[in-house]
Design an enzyme around this catalytic site. Structure first.
Site: not given
Ligand code: 0O2
Length: 224
Positions: A76, A80, A104, A166, A178, A182
């Protein structure tokens, strides 16, 4: 030193095997970076656990229901960086990604989210870097959660290092939503994904209304 880092990432995700020295060096650097993020997670979870313990003893109720954490998987991380047009190097990870270390916090009520965020960010070794309030401004798909990027010092044997973490804070109901959303996102063989997305959006709205009503009830009976 940076030019072939991609192979170290690939090593972490167990794609091709390579035994060269340079490959081993990159893999070691990557492992060290992940250790630093793991230690930062420990710092933040300890802070939250202390707050939780204190609130349980000194106050009528504890706003923290549970705490989860994760380190972003190498695959990941690489995906990214590629998605954002950044270099795939070790230095690029800490320069360009804020969410390698993720914590979290799950709360019962919406107001608890802001209480926990304030309790954490007013600590004098916590630097608040950025906030995304997806509760006040939900995503179009219905996603709600309060996100903060914080920077905290981690003390190693010979150096103090500032590390970004984060922190996502959300209610039990938002977390329930969520986690299903996800799973849907990463399942590619779903028939009629638009209909599923529309149903999930409907659930998000119902959940939001329920969260608000639960909070109103709790306030009315003077639980909050
Ligand atoms: P994972 O699997 O948790 O690692 P940025 O980091 O600011 O450049 P980003 O990554 O879009 O941009 O930041 P944002 O919007 O703060 O989202 C970061 C994380 O929030 C995501 O990490 C998810 O964990 C969660 N998240 C954000 N939007 C959604 C959504 O629409 N649905 C769900 N279920 N989770 C969300 P990752 O890296 O996407 O995933």
């Amino acid at each position: 030193m940076e030019k072939d880092i991609k192979r170290a990432f690939l090593a972490q995700i167990n794609i091709p095997e390579d035994t060269s020295k340079i490959f081993a060096d990159y893999a070691k650097q990557f492992e060290e970076l992940m250790m630093i993020y793991q230690c930062a997670i420990q710092e933040v979870t300890t802070k939250l656990e202390i707050l939780s313990q204190e609130m349980s003893v000194r106050h009528r109720r504890n706003p923290i229901e549970s705490i989860k954490y994760r380190i972003k998987k190498p695959q990941s991380i690489a995906e990214k960086l590629i998605r954002n047009g950044k270099d795939i190097t070790i230095a690029s990870v800490s320069e360009n990604l804020n969410d390698v270390a993720g914590v979290r916090v799950i709360c019962s009520f919406i107001d608890d989210i802001y209480t926990v965020a304030n309790m954490l960010t007013r600590q004098d070794d916590v630097k608040l870097i950025a906030v995304k309030d997806y509760i006040k401004s939900p995503k179009p798909n219905g996603y709600r959660s309060y996100h903060m990027i914080i920077e905290i010092p981690v003390f190693f044997s010979d150096v103090k290092q500032s590390v970004k973490v984060e922190v996502q804070i959300r209610t039990i109901a938002m977390d329930f939503w969520a986690s299903l959303e996800h799973q849907v996102k990463y399942k590619h063989d779903i028939p009629n994904p638009d209909a599923i997305a529309a149903r999930l959006k409907k659930c998000a709205d119902v959940i939001s209304a329920t969260d608000e009503e639960m909070q109103n009830i709790a306030q009315q009976i003077e639980l909050l």
